[in-house]
Design a protein around this motif. Structure first.
Motif, mmCIF file in Angstrom:
data_model
loop_
_atom_site.group_PDB
_atom_site.id
_atom_site.type_symbol
_atom_site.label_atom_id
_atom_site.label_comp_id
_atom_site.label_asym_id
_atom_site.label_seq_id
_atom_site.Cartn_x
_atom_site.Cartn_y
_atom_site.Cartn_z
ATOM 1 N N SER A 147 -6.033 41.677 7.779
ATOM 2 C CA SER A 147 -7.470 41.888 7.640
ATOM 3 C C SER A 147 -8.057 42.219 9.004
ATOM 4 N N PHE A 148 -9.201 42.911 8.983
ATOM 5 C CA PHE A 148 -9.891 43.258 10.216
ATOM 6 C C PHE A 148 -11.275 42.624 10.177
ATOM 7 N N PRO A 149 -11.587 41.725 11.138
ATOM 8 C CA PRO A 149 -12.908 41.074 11.145
ATOM 9 C C PRO A 149 -13.991 42.028 11.626
ATOM 10 N N LEU A 150 -15.117 42.021 10.946
ATOM 11 C CA LEU A 150 -16.241 42.879 11.324
ATOM 12 C C LEU A 150 -17.181 42.055 12.196
ATOM 13 N N THR A 151 -16.956 42.139 13.501
ATOM 14 C CA THR A 151 -17.721 41.314 14.439
ATOM 15 C C THR A 151 -18.523 42.142 15.437
ATOM 16 N N THR A 152 -18.037 43.327 15.789
ATOM 17 C CA THR A 152 -18.716 44.193 16.746
ATOM 18 C C THR A 152 -19.040 45.519 16.072
ATOM 19 N N PHE A 153 -20.265 45.968 16.210
ATOM 20 C CA PHE A 153 -20.710 47.155 15.487
ATOM 21 C C PHE A 153 -21.196 48.248 16.440
ATOM 22 N N PRO A 154 -21.079 49.535 16.006
ATOM 23 C CA PRO A 154 -20.469 49.966 14.740
ATOM 24 C C PRO A 154 -18.957 49.856 14.769
ATOM 25 N N VAL A 155 -18.352 49.652 13.601
ATOM 26 C CA VAL A 155 -16.896 49.634 13.449
ATOM 27 C C VAL A 155 -16.457 51.052 13.089
ATOM 28 N N LYS A 156 -15.618 51.648 13.938
ATOM 29 C CA LYS A 156 -15.176 53.023 13.723
ATOM 30 C C LYS A 156 -13.881 53.056 12.913
ATOM 31 N N ILE A 157 -13.862 53.915 11.896
ATOM 32 C CA ILE A 157 -12.671 54.117 11.072
ATOM 33 C C ILE A 157 -12.224 55.560 11.253
ATOM 34 N N GLY A 158 -10.988 55.781 11.709
ATOM 35 C CA GLY A 158 -10.547 57.152 11.946
ATOM 36 C C GLY A 158 -9.123 57.235 12.433
ATOM 37 N N LYS A 159 -8.741 58.415 12.908
ATOM 38 C CA LYS A 159 -7.356 58.671 13.325
ATOM 39 C C LYS A 159 -7.145 58.499 14.815
ATOM 40 N N LYS B 122 -11.096 63.173 12.909
ATOM 41 C CA LYS B 122 -10.809 62.171 13.939
ATOM 42 C C LYS B 122 -11.624 60.907 13.683
ATOM 43 N N SER B 123 -12.860 61.099 13.280
ATOM 44 C CA SER B 123 -13.713 59.982 12.905
ATOM 45 C C SER B 123 -14.066 60.161 11.432
ATOM 46 N N THR B 124 -13.675 59.219 10.599
ATOM 47 C CA THR B 124 -13.858 59.358 9.161
ATOM 48 C C THR B 124 -15.090 58.625 8.651
ATOM 49 N N ALA B 125 -15.347 57.445 9.209
ATOM 50 C CA ALA B 125 -16.484 56.649 8.761
ATOM 51 C C ALA B 125 -16.781 55.576 9.792
ATOM 52 N N VAL C 211 -20.997 54.496 6.602
ATOM 53 C CA VAL C 211 -21.528 55.839 6.851
ATOM 54 C C VAL C 211 -20.379 56.823 6.979
ATOM 55 N N PRO C 212 -20.289 57.842 6.101
ATOM 56 C CA PRO C 212 -19.215 58.843 6.214
ATOM 57 C C PRO C 212 -19.423 59.715 7.441
ATOM 58 N N ALA C 213 -18.310 60.240 7.950
ATOM 59 C CA ALA C 213 -18.384 61.126 9.112
ATOM 60 C C ALA C 213 -17.764 62.470 8.747
ATOM 61 N N GLU C 214 -16.875 62.991 9.608
ATOM 62 C CA GLU C 214 -16.314 64.316 9.403
ATOM 63 C C GLU C 214 -15.026 64.260 8.583
ATOM 64 N N GLY C 215 -14.457 65.432 8.301
ATOM 65 C CA GLY C 215 -13.178 65.496 7.590
ATOM 66 C C GLY C 215 -13.320 66.106 6.215
ATOM 67 N N LEU C 216 -12.239 66.739 5.736
ATOM 68 C CA LEU C 216 -12.256 67.382 4.431
ATOM 69 C C LEU C 216 -11.982 66.402 3.292
ATOM 70 N N THR C 217 -11.322 65.288 3.620
ATOM 71 C CA THR C 217 -11.011 64.291 2.603
ATOM 72 C C THR C 217 -12.212 63.388 2.381
ATOM 73 N N ARG C 218 -12.602 63.228 1.134
ATOM 74 C CA ARG C 218 -13.758 62.423 0.794
ATOM 75 C C ARG C 218 -13.482 60.926 0.996
ATOM 76 N N LEU C 219 -14.421 60.269 1.628
ATOM 77 C CA LEU C 219 -14.431 58.820 1.673
ATOM 78 C C LEU C 219 -14.821 58.319 0.294
ATOM 79 N N LYS C 220 -14.159 57.243 -0.181
ATOM 80 C CA LYS C 220 -14.461 56.735 -1.518
ATOM 81 C C LYS C 220 -14.768 55.245 -1.459
ATOM 82 N N VAL C 221 -15.691 54.829 -2.309
ATOM 83 C CA VAL C 221 -15.982 53.414 -2.513
ATOM 84 C C VAL C 221 -15.863 53.142 -4.004
ATOM 85 N N ASN C 222 -15.007 52.185 -4.353
ATOM 86 C CA ASN C 222 -14.710 51.887 -5.759
ATOM 87 C C ASN C 222 -14.261 53.153 -6.492
#
Length: 218
Positions: free
Chosen positions: A129-141, A156-159, A171-182
């Motif tokens: 698991s990854f704790p969400l303690t410092t923001f923003p939390v960057k999700i990417g490659k 490079k930065s997905t969300a 918050v979604p960022a760049e990339g051709l692949t769609r970010l999905k929730v549920n």
């Protein structure tokens, strides 16, 4: 599985609901689904709604634990088959998630001296698991991403996850692949709810809260 004698597996435990959970087979895969139980179903200490079972998974209902395994000679699905199944599973209703969230709060009522921490739980069977303690939390490659993910068409930065007051916003960022929730594509910013599943490329995470020891005050 549950407390009622009409179940295939009867569990005599006041913390177990009459019809607590069920296991269904599809090909070589086995799925466990919580039946909107009062206190929830846990796999390897993680609260779940529905999950593909893997060998060695520990199922907890109330004060009882069961271990899932295949018998000798049975076909064990590959990791690729399990990942594919998890990516196509659909979550139960928001009402169900709300009930489970209520169950978690009830179970944690005796957690005096503890704080609630938001986390991203990896849905790859690793219990990471990854704790969400410092923001923003960057999700990417990129190496500087807090949560690194893989995928051919990911940017490079997905969300990113931001905290606004008591809300956690994805918050979604760049990339051709769609970010999905549920398992639904996200086009704009969304506010995360407990037990939401976030899918980024080939990676899946569940947004949830856990109790941690509170720091000692002055």
């Amino acid at each position: 599985m549950g407390k009622s004698t009409r179940n295939d597996l009867v569990i005599d435990d006041p913390a177990v609901s009459r019809h607590h959970a069920e296991i269904e087979a599809e090909g070589d895969l086995f799925y466990i689904t919580d039946r909107q139980s009062r206190n929830g179903t846990f796999i390897n200490e993680e609260l779940v709604i529905s999950r593909v079972l893997t060998p060695g998974d520990v199922i907890t209902m109330g004060n009882h634990t069961l271990e899932f395994n295949y018998e000798k000679g049975e076909v064990i699905p590959s990791d690729a088959d399990i990942l594919s199944a998890r990516m196509t599973m659909v979550l139960d209703t928001q009402q169900h998630r709300s009930k489970l969230a209520h169950s978690v709060s009830k179970l944690a009522e005796n957690g005096q001296g503890k704080e609630t921490l938001a986390i991203l739980s990896y849905m790859d069977g690793s219990n990471r698991s990854f704790p969400l303690t410092t923001f923003p939390v960057k999700i990417g490659k990129t190496p500087d991403s807090h949560v690194q993910v893989k995928g051919l068409f990911l940017g490079k930065s997905t969300a990113s996850i931001h905290r606004i007051g008591e809300e956690f916003r994805l918050v979604p960022a760049e990339g051709l692949t769609r970010l999905k929730v549920n398992y639904q594509a996200v086009k704009t910013e969304v506010t995360l709810k407990e037990f939401d599943v976030i899918e980024v490329g080939s990676s899946q995470f569940q947004f949830c809260f856990q109790k941690v020891d509170a720091p000692v005050g002055n």
